[in-house]
Design an enzyme around this catalytic site. Sequence first.
Site, PDB file in Angstrom:
ATOM      1  N   GLY A 246       0.799  -1.215   0.000  1.00 24.80           N
ATOM      2  CA  GLY A 246       0.000   0.000   0.000  1.00 24.80           C
ATOM      3  C   GLY A 246       0.837   1.273   0.000  1.00 24.80           C
ATOM      4  O   GLY A 246       2.068   1.246   0.071  1.00 24.80           O
ATOM      5  N   HIS A 247       0.157   2.421  -0.058  1.00 22.16           N
ATOM      6  CA  HIS A 247       0.851   3.703  -0.170  1.00 22.16           C
ATOM      7  C   HIS A 247       1.617   4.054   1.102  1.00 22.16           C
ATOM      8  O   HIS A 247       1.271   3.658   2.202  1.00 22.16           O
ATOM      9  CB  HIS A 247      -0.131   4.826  -0.554  1.00 22.16           C
ATOM     10  CG  HIS A 247      -1.247   5.045   0.416  1.00 22.16           C
ATOM     11  ND1 HIS A 247      -2.278   5.902   0.176  1.00 22.16           N
ATOM     12  CD2 HIS A 247      -1.496   4.525   1.641  1.00 22.16           C
ATOM     13  CE1 HIS A 247      -3.110   5.915   1.190  1.00 22.16           C
ATOM     14  NE2 HIS A 247      -2.658   5.084   2.092  1.00 22.16           N
ATOM     15  N   ASN A 248       2.700   4.774   0.910  1.00 23.55           N
ATOM     16  CA  ASN A 248       3.555   5.317   1.970  1.00 23.55           C
ATOM     17  C   ASN A 248       4.395   4.264   2.698  1.00 23.55           C
ATOM     18  O   ASN A 248       5.076   4.591   3.673  1.00 23.55           O
ATOM     19  CB  ASN A 248       2.733   6.088   3.021  1.00 23.55           C
ATOM     20  CG  ASN A 248       1.948   7.222   2.403  1.00 23.55           C
ATOM     21  OD1 ASN A 248       2.381   7.836   1.429  1.00 23.55           O
ATOM     22  ND2 ASN A 248       0.776   7.485   2.954  1.00 23.55           N
ATOM     23  N   SER A 266       1.466   2.968   5.034  1.00 25.60           N
ATOM     24  CA  SER A 266       2.342   3.609   6.023  1.00 25.60           C
ATOM     25  C   SER A 266       3.019   2.637   6.982  1.00 25.60           C
ATOM     26  O   SER A 266       3.268   2.961   8.140  1.00 25.60           O
ATOM     27  CB  SER A 266       1.557   4.661   6.826  1.00 25.60           C
ATOM     28  OG  SER A 266       1.002   5.639   5.965  1.00 25.60           O
TER      29      SER A 266
END
Length: 364
Positions: A246-248, A266
């Site tokens: 996923g993002h980050n 994250s």
Amino acid sequence: MEHVAVTVDQLAALVRGRVVGDGTTPIQAARPVNQAGPGDITFIEDERYAKLLRVSPASAAIVGPHFKRAGVEREQPLSVIEVDDPLGAFVTVMSHLRGDARPRWTGIHPQACVAPTARIGSNVAIHAFVFVGEEVEIGDDCTLHPGVVLQAGCKLGRGVVLHPRVVLYERVTLGDRVEVHSGAVLGGDGFGYRLAQGKHVKIPQTGTLEIGPDVEIGANCAIDRGTFEATRVGEGTKIDNLVMVGHNNQIGRHNLLCGQVGLAGSCTTGDYVVMAGQAGIKDHVEIGDRAIVGAQAGVHRNIPAGQQVLGAPAIPVKEQREVFAMIARLPEMRRQLKDLARQLEGLTRSTGAPRPPDHTKFEE
């Protein structure tokens, strides 16, 4: 393709090994020990499997430097090549015997679409139906197989290999010698929304994705770009097929992410982290160096360096094994509890005491 017959001595020279036995033995092919026959060379990487050579009809074997020949005596003598890395040497020998080496095509296929502002290095292969967007940079010795899409601003280091139908969204950066297998999508939007006036409103995903050198990414993986900054995958990390990042996320160096692992947004991992198949990681979790996450584990909290966890929710392996052992005993414990309930009921009848509550009775 025809196999090329060579001697054990010639193969030893190829892999810089030492011959023990008859170096003139002719070899036709390289096969695993359970498939090898006369005229074949095989390998043994682990001493525990050395006994397989006793019944193998193979003519030669590649072994480690401390291989013990005792216990593998055979009617037919076995020629041996001793090397530091038996598996690596076996792969080299197999490729040599099959004649895998072939001239590499380079150039830009006329059916590829390359933007005029793209900067292309030397010795690059851009195959048919590849799309290269504006301001893309492609380093020397890269290979882009048919159907690859590089959107604007992507940067590829030296020796990158993108297999068919790999898609890179805008401004994705790949380090030297990265290999990405078919169907992977890198730099897509992260799953970020906020609730506004009763509706899920998308948070613009304006960050980037940075992949370090010597990373390999399996088929049909998805790695999202950061929301505002960058999602990162560290040097030497290997990602299996069907993995979702996923993002980050900030993935450390030399991690191993096995098939169907999923990381929410994250998360941070240290170096040399291993995540076994179908492990799921909650958002904002930190995983320390050399931690190991077992198969199908559900990680909901931070994991300190060096810890091994298993289960859902994931807990240290020793504790989880105790839980598994207790679960395995539940049928026996249920029978024991029913026996105790019957005994208690018998005692109450014989003494005239009040009958126990209904919850002491069990149905089959």
